[in-house]
Scaffold this active site. Structure first.
Site, mmCIF file in Angstrom:
data_model
loop_
_atom_site.group_PDB
_atom_site.id
_atom_site.type_symbol
_atom_site.label_atom_id
_atom_site.label_comp_id
_atom_site.label_asym_id
_atom_site.label_seq_id
_atom_site.Cartn_x
_atom_site.Cartn_y
_atom_site.Cartn_z
ATOM 1 N N ASP A 25 -92.166 -1.695 -13.348
ATOM 2 C CA ASP A 25 -92.478 -3.136 -13.413
ATOM 3 C C ASP A 25 -91.312 -3.836 -12.690
ATOM 4 O O ASP A 25 -90.437 -4.421 -13.301
ATOM 5 C CB ASP A 25 -92.642 -3.642 -14.859
ATOM 6 N N HIS A 76 -80.713 0.476 -17.799
ATOM 7 C CA HIS A 76 -81.819 1.047 -18.587
ATOM 8 C C HIS A 76 -82.652 2.039 -17.764
ATOM 9 O O HIS A 76 -82.712 3.223 -18.055
ATOM 10 C CB HIS A 76 -82.748 -0.063 -19.078
HETATM 11 C C1 BDR Z 1 -86.465 -2.587 -20.217
HETATM 12 O O1 BDR Z 1 -87.118 -3.846 -20.164
HETATM 13 C C2 BDR Z 1 -87.162 -4.313 -18.854
HETATM 14 O O2 BDR Z 1 -86.746 -5.631 -18.838
HETATM 15 C C3 BDR Z 1 -86.197 -3.491 -18.054
HETATM 16 O O3 BDR Z 1 -86.625 -3.343 -16.709
HETATM 17 C C4 BDR Z 1 -86.194 -2.178 -18.782
HETATM 18 O O4 BDR Z 1 -87.240 -1.357 -18.330
HETATM 19 C C5 BDR Z 1 -85.224 -2.702 -21.073
HETATM 20 O O5 BDR Z 1 -85.587 -2.988 -22.390
HETATM 21 CA CA CA Z 2 -88.417 -1.854 -16.290
#
Ligand code: BDR
Ligand code: CA
Length: 319
Positions: A9, A246
């Site tokens: 995403d 992340h």
């Molecule tokens: C996740 O949420 C999204 O905002 C980031 O891309 C990551 O995949 C972190 O909680």
């Molecule tokens: Ca993400």
């Protein structure tokens, strides 16, 4: 060489995850499947196509997934996501490349199913870094892939607070029902959640090193990530000295699982009440001898962050 599908995403840390995989000689990115979350599906897919153009990797196909949660008719970006990732997903920094290329005609769901059937078990890893809607749909459409697929997902948390609520992590929160259906299968899942991703930081020295390469890709990644560091510090009200990696950590674990240590269990996702989107042990399967989810509980941050920066720097220097 690991075959990888990134279900993105795209998003700032998604962009860094994509860059990491492209910079990894021990991985082959066989396709990007777009999902929704940080941005709407079409924006994310547009980002993917432009990022691949920026890296001169237009040989890699991009597919469109499902564009809304399984319990809703449509999706709009949560205000928090827009704050953290900017309106365009890349911190309001323009990707320095354009392309006429379009997403493939085949859907993400069918591409994932075909790929899992095509490669020997264990050779391909599917890496979701957004909502789990498309992954759940693929497992439901083709039950024969359930025991062949390897999933290394960014999402959830077992030992840390959530990041969009006391218990909820953002990706699970986009579609808790889909996530619950994925965990309820016997698929081989590694959960790279906030337990470990909050330990992996990218600092302003790191962005400065990318900028110092003098390449347009290096400058773009640096500006985009500085936005993320600034907003992370502003929103949390503390000096973090960096932003969480992340999605890159999930990508890195998909390529080299030795970066983490895991705890095997059977999870479910709470779908009701104030704990909606919480990833928690499934009481009905806790004593089962077969445990399908490995939760990452610790990470070799030193080794990961050094490798992450090495690969990004090598990649941008040759673009
Ligand atoms: C996740 O949420 C999204 O905002 C980031 O891309 C990551 O995949 C972190 O909680
Ligand atoms: Ca993400």
């Amino acid at each position: 060489v690991r075959k990888i599908i990134l279900d993105l995403d795209t998003g700032i840390d998604d962009t860094l995850a994509l860059s990491y995989v492209l910079g990894s000689l021990d991985a082959e990115l066989i396709g990007i499947t777009g999902t929704y979350g940080n941005v709407v599906l079409d924006q994310g897919v547009d980002n993917d196509l432009r990022l691949l153009a920026m890296y001169g990797r237009e040989d890699i196909p991009v597919f469109k997934g499902i564009d809304h949660p399984s319990t809703a008719d449509s999706f709009s970006v949560p205000p928090d996501s827009e704050i953290f990732h900017g309106a365009n997903g890349t911190g309001n920094i323009e990707i320095p490349a354009q392309t006429d290329r379009q997403a493939s005609q085949q859907s993400s769901v069918d591409f994932i199913i075909d790929a899992v059937r095509r490669y020997p078990k264990g050779e391909l890893v599917v890496v979701p870094t957004g909502a789990l809607t498309t992954i759940a749909a693929a497992l439901e459409k083709a039950p024969d892939i359930v025991d062949r697929i390897s999933i290394v997902m960014m999402g959830g948390t077992l030992t840390q607070p959530g990041n969009v609520g006391p218990f909820a992590e953002a990706n699970i929160n986009q579609d808790p029902e889909a996530a619950n259906r994925v965990f309820a299968t016997t698929a081989d899942i590694t959960m790279v959640g906030l337990d470990v991703t909050t330990q992996a930081l990218m600092s302003r020295e790191d962005t400065e090193a990318l900028r110092a390469t003098g390449t347009s890709a290096g400058r773009f990644l640096a500006d985009m990530t500085d936005y993320y560091i600034d907003i992370s510090e502003k929103e949390s009200g503390v000096y973090l000295g960096g932003c969480n990696l992340h999605d890159p950590l999930a990508a890195a674990v998909a390529i080299d699982p030795s970066l983490i240590t895991t705890f095997a269990t059977n999870l479910m996702v709470e779908t009701e009440g104030p704990q909606r989107a919480r990833t928690i042990g499934d009481p009905s399967r806790l004593l089962d001898t077969v445990k399908n989810t490995k939760v990452a509980l610790s990470v070799d941050t030193e080794r990961f962050t050094r490798r992450f920066m090495d690969r990004l720097l090598t990649l941008v220097r040759k673009t």
